[in-house]
Scaffold this motif. Sequence first.
Motif, mmCIF file in Angstrom:
data_model
loop_
_atom_site.group_PDB
_atom_site.id
_atom_site.type_symbol
_atom_site.label_atom_id
_atom_site.label_comp_id
_atom_site.label_asym_id
_atom_site.label_seq_id
_atom_site.Cartn_x
_atom_site.Cartn_y
_atom_site.Cartn_z
ATOM 1 N N MET A 2 0.896 -1.239 -0.030
ATOM 2 C CA MET A 2 -0.444 -0.134 0.239
ATOM 3 C C MET A 2 1.059 1.454 0.074
ATOM 4 S SD MET A 2 -2.505 1.019 3.312
ATOM 5 C CE MET A 2 -3.910 -0.283 2.658
ATOM 6 N N SER A 3 0.975 2.319 -0.748
ATOM 7 C CA SER A 3 1.326 3.002 -1.043
ATOM 8 C C SER A 3 0.880 4.347 0.769
ATOM 9 C CB SER A 3 0.600 4.214 -2.068
ATOM 10 O OG SER A 3 -0.282 4.841 -1.959
ATOM 11 N N ASN A 4 2.236 5.290 1.000
ATOM 12 C CA ASN A 4 1.453 5.952 1.852
ATOM 13 C C ASN A 4 0.279 6.812 1.280
ATOM 14 O OD1 ASN A 4 3.896 5.158 2.624
ATOM 15 N ND2 ASN A 4 5.743 6.890 1.916
ATOM 16 N N GLN A 5 0.062 7.063 0.179
ATOM 17 C CA GLN A 5 -0.786 7.920 -0.380
ATOM 18 C C GLN A 5 -2.522 7.305 0.414
ATOM 19 O OE1 GLN A 5 -1.394 11.478 -1.124
ATOM 20 N NE2 GLN A 5 -3.752 11.016 -0.995
ATOM 21 N N SER A 6 -2.226 6.308 -0.220
ATOM 22 C CA SER A 6 -3.274 5.016 0.135
ATOM 23 C C SER A 6 -3.806 5.116 1.895
ATOM 24 C CB SER A 6 -3.035 4.100 -0.769
ATOM 25 O OG SER A 6 -3.144 3.870 -1.871
ATOM 26 N N ALA A 7 -2.485 5.399 1.836
ATOM 27 C CA ALA A 7 -2.982 4.693 3.724
ATOM 28 C C ALA A 7 -3.526 6.299 4.599
ATOM 29 C CB ALA A 7 -1.514 4.788 4.988
ATOM 30 N N SER A 8 -2.714 7.645 4.035
ATOM 31 C CA SER A 8 -3.523 8.289 4.673
ATOM 32 C C SER A 8 -4.689 8.678 4.420
ATOM 33 C CB SER A 8 -2.063 9.799 3.893
ATOM 34 O OG SER A 8 -1.653 9.964 4.535
ATOM 35 N N ASN A 9 -5.391 8.306 3.150
ATOM 36 C CA ASN A 9 -6.632 8.969 2.166
ATOM 37 C C ASN A 9 -7.525 7.366 3.486
ATOM 38 O OD1 ASN A 9 -5.732 9.724 0.544
ATOM 39 N ND2 ASN A 9 -6.356 8.082 -0.810
ATOM 40 N N PHE A 10 -7.072 6.714 3.478
ATOM 41 C CA PHE A 10 -7.768 5.542 4.278
ATOM 42 C C PHE A 10 -7.770 6.246 6.223
ATOM 43 C CE2 PHE A 10 -7.049 1.752 1.621
ATOM 44 C CZ PHE A 10 -8.486 1.532 1.229
ATOM 45 N N MET A 11 -6.636 6.806 6.165
ATOM 46 C CA MET A 11 -6.676 7.209 8.263
ATOM 47 C C MET A 11 -7.703 8.338 7.738
ATOM 48 S SD MET A 11 -2.993 6.670 8.821
ATOM 49 C CE MET A 11 -2.764 7.808 10.158
ATOM 50 N N ARG A 12 -7.608 9.335 6.983
ATOM 51 C CA ARG A 12 -8.111 10.358 6.824
ATOM 52 C C ARG A 12 -9.608 9.949 6.662
ATOM 53 N NH1 ARG A 12 -7.201 12.634 2.538
ATOM 54 N NH2 ARG A 12 -8.425 12.323 1.165
ATOM 55 N N ILE A 13 -10.037 9.514 6.016
ATOM 56 C CA ILE A 13 -11.379 8.543 5.685
ATOM 57 C C ILE A 13 -11.670 7.635 7.014
ATOM 58 C CG2 ILE A 13 -12.735 6.636 4.821
ATOM 59 C CD1 ILE A 13 -11.516 6.944 2.343
ATOM 60 N N SER A 47 -18.225 3.899 -2.239
ATOM 61 C CA SER A 47 -16.972 3.280 -2.969
ATOM 62 C C SER A 47 -15.913 4.509 -2.046
ATOM 63 C CB SER A 47 -16.796 3.961 -4.718
ATOM 64 O OG SER A 47 -16.631 4.914 -4.430
ATOM 65 N N TYR A 48 -14.927 3.448 -2.776
ATOM 66 C CA TYR A 48 -13.743 4.733 -1.940
ATOM 67 C C TYR A 48 -13.210 5.787 -2.289
ATOM 68 C CZ TYR A 48 -8.084 4.804 -1.066
ATOM 69 O OH TYR A 48 -7.169 5.611 -1.678
ATOM 70 N N ARG A 49 -13.881 6.113 -3.787
ATOM 71 C CA ARG A 49 -13.067 7.138 -4.713
ATOM 72 C C ARG A 49 -14.527 8.061 -4.337
ATOM 73 N NH1 ARG A 49 -14.004 7.536 -9.699
ATOM 74 N NH2 ARG A 49 -12.598 10.066 -9.712
ATOM 75 N N ALA A 50 -15.398 8.233 -3.565
ATOM 76 C CA ALA A 50 -16.294 8.581 -3.412
ATOM 77 C C ALA A 50 -15.965 9.295 -1.682
ATOM 78 C CB ALA A 50 -17.854 8.006 -3.027
ATOM 79 N N LEU A 51 -15.735 7.913 -1.216
ATOM 80 C CA LEU A 51 -15.389 8.254 0.692
ATOM 81 C C LEU A 51 -14.273 9.578 0.663
ATOM 82 C CD1 LEU A 51 -15.594 4.863 2.118
ATOM 83 C CD2 LEU A 51 -17.378 6.718 2.483
ATOM 84 N N ILE A 52 -13.559 8.978 -0.507
ATOM 85 C CA ILE A 52 -11.991 10.039 -0.279
ATOM 86 C C ILE A 52 -12.522 11.931 -0.399
ATOM 87 C CG2 ILE A 52 -10.209 11.073 -2.530
ATOM 88 C CD1 ILE A 52 -9.246 8.115 -2.303
#
Length: 75
Positions: free
Chosen positions: A1-12, A27-32
């Motif tokens: 998992m990239s750092n960006q993806s991890a940051s996205n999941f944490m922010r969500i 969806s993941y994109r809608a949640l972002i």
Amino acid sequence: MSNQSASNFMRIADRFKEDSQRVGSLSYRALIALSSDSTPEPVREQALERAAKGEKVTARDVEGGVVTTAIDRRY
């Protein structure tokens, strides 16, 4: 998992920790898009209300700042 993806999941997770039932169908994109600081609170709330009713809410809906109803999508 990239750092960006991890940051996205944490922010969500941080943004929606109280709303896990309302965001489960998004969806993941809608949640972002919904978790972004640039998304106005009224757009976020409207999207969550519609998702809770079972309506489809996409990242494009959120990013456009207008969340349409299912009736609006037919036209």
